[in-house]
Design a protein around this motif. Structure first.
Motif, PDB file in Angstrom:
ATOM      1  N   GLU A  80     -25.856 -48.201 -42.429  1.00  0.00           N
ATOM      2  CA  GLU A  80     -24.917 -47.271 -43.042  1.00  0.00           C
ATOM      3  C   GLU A  80     -24.894 -47.521 -44.543  1.00  0.00           C
ATOM      4  N   GLY A  81     -24.877 -46.439 -45.307  1.00  0.00           N
ATOM      5  CA  GLY A  81     -24.763 -46.566 -46.758  1.00  0.00           C
ATOM      6  C   GLY A  81     -26.123 -46.553 -47.434  1.00  0.00           C
ATOM      7  N   ASP A  82     -26.062 -46.555 -48.746  1.00  0.00           N
ATOM      8  CA  ASP A  82     -27.252 -46.522 -49.589  1.00  0.00           C
ATOM      9  C   ASP A  82     -27.467 -47.931 -50.135  1.00  0.00           C
ATOM     10  N   VAL A  83     -28.399 -48.668 -49.568  1.00  0.00           N
ATOM     11  CA  VAL A  83     -28.578 -50.088 -49.898  1.00  0.00           C
ATOM     12  C   VAL A  83     -29.094 -50.244 -51.323  1.00  0.00           C
ATOM     13  N   THR A  84     -28.439 -51.118 -52.061  1.00  0.00           N
ATOM     14  CA  THR A  84     -28.819 -51.392 -53.449  1.00  0.00           C
ATOM     15  C   THR A  84     -29.781 -52.577 -53.500  1.00  0.00           C
ATOM     16  N   GLU A  85     -30.422 -52.733 -54.638  1.00  0.00           N
ATOM     17  CA  GLU A  85     -31.300 -53.884 -54.854  1.00  0.00           C
ATOM     18  C   GLU A  85     -30.497 -55.183 -54.778  1.00  0.00           C
ATOM     19  N   ALA A  86     -29.231 -55.142 -55.222  1.00  0.00           N
ATOM     20  CA  ALA A  86     -28.385 -56.340 -55.162  1.00  0.00           C
ATOM     21  C   ALA A  86     -28.147 -56.775 -53.703  1.00  0.00           C
ATOM     22  N   ALA A  87     -27.930 -55.816 -52.818  1.00  0.00           N
ATOM     23  CA  ALA A  87     -27.740 -56.148 -51.400  1.00  0.00           C
ATOM     24  C   ALA A  87     -29.028 -56.715 -50.806  1.00  0.00           C
ATOM     25  N   LEU A  88     -30.168 -56.119 -51.175  1.00  0.00           N
ATOM     26  CA  LEU A  88     -31.451 -56.643 -50.696  1.00  0.00           C
ATOM     27  C   LEU A  88     -31.674 -58.065 -51.194  1.00  0.00           C
ATOM     28  N   GLU A  89     -31.301 -58.321 -52.447  1.00  0.00           N
ATOM     29  CA  GLU A  89     -31.469 -59.657 -53.016  1.00  0.00           C
ATOM     30  C   GLU A  89     -30.602 -60.676 -52.273  1.00  0.00           C
ATOM     31  N   GLN A  90     -29.392 -60.278 -51.866  1.00  0.00           N
ATOM     32  CA  GLN A  90     -28.546 -61.171 -51.064  1.00  0.00           C
ATOM     33  C   GLN A  90     -29.257 -61.557 -49.769  1.00  0.00           C
ATOM     34  N   LEU A  91     -29.837 -60.564 -49.095  1.00  0.00           N
ATOM     35  CA  LEU A  91     -30.558 -60.832 -47.847  1.00  0.00           C
ATOM     36  C   LEU A  91     -31.738 -61.768 -48.099  1.00  0.00           C
ATOM     37  N   ARG A  92     -32.412 -61.567 -49.234  1.00  0.00           N
ATOM     38  CA  ARG A  92     -33.587 -62.400 -49.564  1.00  0.00           C
ATOM     39  C   ARG A  92     -33.206 -63.841 -49.876  1.00  0.00           C
ATOM     40  N   ARG A  93     -32.002 -64.061 -50.381  1.00  0.00           N
ATOM     41  CA  ARG A  93     -31.558 -65.418 -50.704  1.00  0.00           C
ATOM     42  C   ARG A  93     -30.953 -66.127 -49.492  1.00  0.00           C
ATOM     43  N   GLY A  94     -30.466 -65.356 -48.524  1.00  0.00           N
ATOM     44  CA  GLY A  94     -29.726 -65.921 -47.399  1.00  0.00           C
ATOM     45  C   GLY A  94     -28.285 -65.466 -47.494  1.00  0.00           C
ATOM     46  N   VAL A  95     -27.682 -65.244 -46.353  1.00  0.00           N
ATOM     47  CA  VAL A  95     -26.335 -64.683 -46.281  1.00  0.00           C
ATOM     48  C   VAL A  95     -25.429 -65.691 -45.590  1.00  0.00           C
ATOM     49  N   SER A  96     -24.214 -65.814 -46.086  1.00  0.00           N
ATOM     50  CA  SER A  96     -23.241 -66.704 -45.464  1.00  0.00           C
ATOM     51  C   SER A  96     -22.579 -65.988 -44.286  1.00  0.00           C
ATOM     52  N   LEU A  97     -22.793 -66.536 -43.086  1.00  0.00           N
ATOM     53  CA  LEU A  97     -22.158 -66.014 -41.877  1.00  0.00           C
ATOM     54  C   LEU A  97     -21.157 -67.037 -41.371  1.00  0.00           C
ATOM     55  N   ASN A  98     -20.373 -66.693 -40.371  1.00  0.00           N
ATOM     56  CA  ASN A  98     -19.357 -67.631 -39.887  1.00  0.00           C
ATOM     57  C   ASN A  98     -19.969 -68.893 -39.276  1.00  0.00           C
TER      58      ASN A  98
END
Length: 181
Positions: A80-98
């Protein structure tokens, strides 16, 4: 050794029997595959589609399923939504999950892939755009891809596992399987 590449349809359990509620009639692998002695190497959520590997070789099963071996798994993900380069970069660095930080992922925006229609279809909303990503991860936490896209603000609408290591869905329709090597 037997290795099966199966294109698991939506709403099919990644097991041969349904240990759910008595009287439930959920689809299982046994509705599609009648080969004794093969077992899934890993899981694919009921609401996800795509490549599921099955084998009769315990060592291969462990190599495919165990995160220690870091076998890459590639997903085509409608979000959902229009993914930005910033969101892609977060995924590339690793995401904090619970349950902690994910390993870095390969993440790119792609054109909508030529896939089979999903049953049931993804709900279309005129007021909310969507787009597709190709996401490759090397671990396999519970509902990880869905949790990763949600963590960067883009809930998953459709999730198709396209590849596990060098094995792909290429040429397999939903519910079909072939022997691989």
């Amino acid at each position: 050794m037997t290795l099966i590449l199966f294109n698991k349809p939506m709403n099919v359990l990644s097991q041969f029997t349904d240990k759910g509620t008595a009287g439930s009639a959920r689809a299982t692998l046994s509705d599609y595959i009648d080969l004794p002695g093969v077992y899934p190497a890993g899981r694919l959520d009921r609401d996800s589609e795509g490549l599921l590997l099955l084998t009769d070789d315990g060592r291969l099963q462990a190599r495919i399923a165990d995160p220690r071996f870091k076998l890459p798994k590639t997903y085509l993900v409608q979000v959902e939504g229009d993914v930005t380069e910033a969101a892609l970069e977060q995924l590339r660095r690793g995401v904090s999950l619970n349950d902690g930080m994910t390993r870095p992922a390969k993440a790119e925006r792609i054109d909508p892939p030529a896939l089979w229609p999903r049953d049931p279809p993804v709900r279309f909303r005129k007021s909310v755009p969507d787009c597709w990503l190709r996401l490759t991860i090397s671990e396999g936490r519970n509902r990880q891809v869905r949790r990763m896209t949600a963590a960067v603000g883009h809930p998953t609408l459709r999730l198709v596992r396209w590849a596990v290591g060098d094995w792909t869905l290429e040429g397999l329709a939903p519910g079909d399987w072939r022997e691989g090597g």
